[in-house]
Every structure is written in structure tokens, then in C-alpha cells.
Scaffold this active site. Structure first.
Site, mmCIF file in Angstrom:
data_model
loop_
_atom_site.group_PDB
_atom_site.id
_atom_site.type_symbol
_atom_site.label_atom_id
_atom_site.label_comp_id
_atom_site.label_asym_id
_atom_site.label_seq_id
_atom_site.Cartn_x
_atom_site.Cartn_y
_atom_site.Cartn_z
ATOM 1 N N ASP A 121 33.692 40.558 47.331
ATOM 2 C CA ASP A 121 34.425 40.092 46.142
ATOM 3 C C ASP A 121 35.000 38.694 46.397
ATOM 4 O O ASP A 121 35.792 38.492 47.311
ATOM 5 C CB ASP A 121 35.572 41.076 45.866
ATOM 6 C CG ASP A 121 36.356 40.711 44.624
ATOM 7 O OD1 ASP A 121 36.076 41.299 43.564
ATOM 8 O OD2 ASP A 121 37.242 39.845 44.712
ATOM 9 N N TYR A 167 39.224 31.088 44.619
ATOM 10 C CA TYR A 167 39.427 31.218 46.070
ATOM 11 C C TYR A 167 38.848 30.016 46.820
ATOM 12 O O TYR A 167 39.145 29.807 47.991
ATOM 13 C CB TYR A 167 38.773 32.490 46.640
ATOM 14 C CG TYR A 167 39.194 33.808 46.029
ATOM 15 C CD1 TYR A 167 40.307 33.912 45.192
ATOM 16 C CD2 TYR A 167 38.479 34.978 46.300
ATOM 17 C CE1 TYR A 167 40.681 35.136 44.641
ATOM 18 C CE2 TYR A 167 38.846 36.195 45.753
ATOM 19 C CZ TYR A 167 39.936 36.268 44.916
ATOM 20 O OH TYR A 167 40.283 37.477 44.373
ATOM 21 N N LYS A 199 34.616 35.403 39.936
ATOM 22 C CA LYS A 199 35.528 35.407 38.780
ATOM 23 C C LYS A 199 35.679 34.032 38.162
ATOM 24 O O LYS A 199 35.706 33.022 38.875
ATOM 25 C CB LYS A 199 36.916 35.908 39.206
ATOM 26 C CG LYS A 199 36.872 37.213 39.962
ATOM 27 C CD LYS A 199 38.228 37.744 40.363
ATOM 28 C CE LYS A 199 38.067 38.861 41.385
ATOM 29 N NZ LYS A 199 37.939 38.392 42.772
ATOM 30 N N HIS A 226 39.398 36.116 35.460
ATOM 31 C CA HIS A 226 40.331 36.348 36.566
ATOM 32 C C HIS A 226 41.705 36.852 36.112
ATOM 33 O O HIS A 226 42.342 37.636 36.815
ATOM 34 C CB HIS A 226 40.485 35.070 37.400
ATOM 35 C CG HIS A 226 40.830 35.336 38.824
ATOM 36 N ND1 HIS A 226 40.342 34.595 39.872
ATOM 37 C CD2 HIS A 226 41.623 36.259 39.400
ATOM 38 C CE1 HIS A 226 40.822 35.072 41.007
ATOM 39 N NE2 HIS A 226 41.597 36.077 40.747
#
Ligand code: A2P
Length: 267
Positions: free
Chosen positions: A47, A52, A77, A110
Site C-alpha cells: 500500500d 508518501y 492513492k 486519500h
């Protein structure tokens, strides 16, 4: 449920029961090595997220793993602050370029609001963004689509205004934060709940109460906490950069008794 089992999404796509989370794992060697280590330890579900900043390292580790792409479930996401159709289309393309995979398995919005405006009402915008998500799904470049951090009200707005229902809602879920209202609502609507931060970003690790229960099973607090999420019918997404923890967190094939689950529910 065993760690090697699968949940089945509303569209029939199967998803490995435990995912390796990569939030806060920096791009470059650390993310690359952690994902490689996770795949070596047996995780088949990774994931990530555009926010990120590590989609490239995650994608590269998957490509270099030598494991058939079809055996690995990959989630990414759309950034929380993207709240128009046009921006969403561009950012979806950006994810695909960054991650470097021919397709992904799941793409999530997200959050229902930008992180700087938690709780703000972006209902209209989320419905618009969802159209871009549906088109992405229809293109075949992602096998499924969903949402993250959505409340009951946010979920309903999408359900009432979509061709394709969200298949997943990824939320913060751990002992002490069971999110009963959202998980019940998702279950009723055929939406799989994924739980991030199953260790409360590490805060559960020092709990004496949880340690006492974990000791009964000869397991660590981390293992008990991850198992708890699974027994709540949700899909845990533990994360770590340490090989020993990475291995430990998928070794959760034991059963917590109903009495102990009730006790943990009340912590
Ligand atoms: P690290 O990344 O240094 O390995 P959560 O999944 O709830 O967000 O928690 C993540 C935090 O918990 C990270 O700080 C991670 O540390 C730590 N952690 C993950 N797995 C374990 C484990 N099995 N034992 C101890 N700490 C762990």
C-alpha cells in the site's frame, strides 16, 4: 482468517488479507528495501500513495522482486488536496508514470478533504473527482477503486452519485479506536474496510493491558493488535522498516477468543 487468505471486493477482485503499509517510509533505499523485505517475508499486498512520495521506489521493488506481477496487489492513492476532475485525471496519470507498473490493483481518494482543512465539506468536489476515478477504473489501468478516511456522510454522497460503488474505505483502525459506525456502514454497503495504523503508529506497543493478553497467546503486542483488526473483519496495513518486525507482523495465524476481543474492545 489466515494471513495468506484473501478478502473479496464487491467486484470479485481478491485482495490479500494483510497489506504492507509504506506511509512515512522515505523514498529511495529505505522504501525499496522495506518493500523487497516484505515481499520476501510473504506479503503480497503493498500500500502506497502519491502523498508518501515513494511510489517510484515501491514500484521498482515490485518489478525487481522476481515475483509475478499478477501475484502482488498494489494500492496507491490520489492526493487529498486534489478536488477537481481535471486535476484528478492529471494526478492519476502522474501516479501511473511514477509507479512504473502497467496497471495497479486499487486506487483510493486519500481523504474527503485536504489535510489542511480536515472536516471541511467537499461533497460536491468529491463527487466530481469520483467520476475521474470511475473512468480510471473503466480504462482497466486500475482493477478497483475506493476511498480513504471517508465518514458515513461522505460515503453516502458517493454511493448516491456514482456508477461504480467504492470497493474499499481505508481508515485508521486499531484497539482503542474501533470506528464502529463507519465499519458497520461499510459492511452494509459491501465496502471492505482497510485499517491503517493498526499499532496506533506505535502507541499501543507500551500498553500493559494489551501486553498481558498478548502474552497469553505467546505473541507480541504488535501481533495481537494486527490480529484484532483482522478479527474485526477489516484488512490491517501494518508498516515497519525493520526486517524482524516486517516478518513478525504477518505471522498472525492464531485466534483471539471472543472474551479477549470484548476485553480489547473496551480498552
Ligand atoms: P519501525 O518503522 O521503526 O519498524 P502503525 O502501523 O500503527 O502505523 O505503527 C508503525 C510503528 O510501529 C512504526 O514506528 C514501526 O517502527 C513500529 N512497529 C511496527 N511493527 C512493529 C513490531 N512488530 N514491533 C515493534 N514496533 C513495530
Amino acid at each position: 482468517m489466515k494471513s495468506s487468505d484473501f478478502f473479496t471486493l464487491a467486484n470479485g477482485v481478491t485482495i490479500p488479507a494483510i497489506g504492507f503499509g509504506t506511509w512515512q517510509i522515505p523514498s529511495g533505499d529505505i522504501a525499496y528495501d522495506s518493500v523487497k523485505e516484505a515481499l520476501k517475508a510473504g506479503y503480497r499486498h503493498i500500500d502506497t500513495a502519491q502523498a508518501y512520495g515513494n511510489e517510484d521506489s515501491v514500484g521498482q521493488a515490485i518489478l525487481d522482486s522476481g515475483i509475478d506481477r499478477s501475484e502482488i496487489f498494489v494500492t496507491s492513492k490520489l492526493p487529498a488536496e486534489i478536488k477537481s476532475y481535471d486535476q484528478a485525471v492529471r494526478r492519476i496519470q502522474f501516479t501511473m508514470k511514477k509507479i512504473g507498473l502497467y496497471y495497479i490493483d486499487l486506487y483510493l481518494i486519500h481523504a474527503p478533504w485536504p489535510w489542511t482543512e480536515i472536516g471541511a465539506d467537499y461533497t460536491k468536489e468529491n463527487i466530481e473527482v469520483w467520476k475521474a476515478m470511475e473512468e480510471f477504473h473503466e480504462s482497466g489501468k486500475t482493477r478497483s477503486i475506493g476511498i480513504s478516511n471517508f465518514s458515513v456522510k461522505d460515503i453516502d454522497a458517493i454511493l448516491e452519485n456514482s456508477r461504480t460503488k467504492p470497493m474499499v474505505n481505508q481508515i485508521k483502525l486499531h484497539i482503542g479506536h474501533p470506528q464502529v459506525e463507519i465499519t458497520d456502514h461499510c459492511r452494509k454497503n459491501g465496502i471492505l474496510v482497510e485499517g491503517y495504523s493498526p499499532l496506533a503508529t506505535g502507541k499501543l506497543l507500551n500498553s500493559k493491558k494489551i501486553a498481558e493478553i498478548a502474552n497469553k497467546y505467546g505473541k507480541t503486542v504488535a501481533q495481537l493488535s494486527i490480529r484484532y483488526v483482522l478479527q474485526k473483519g477489516a484488512l490491517p496495513l501494518p508498516k515497519s522498516t525493520h526486517p524482524e518486525y516486517i516478518r513478525q507482523n504477518i505471522d498472525v495465524d492464531f485466534e483471539i477468543t471472543p472474551d479477549d476481543i470484548s476485553y480489547l474492545d473496551n480498552i
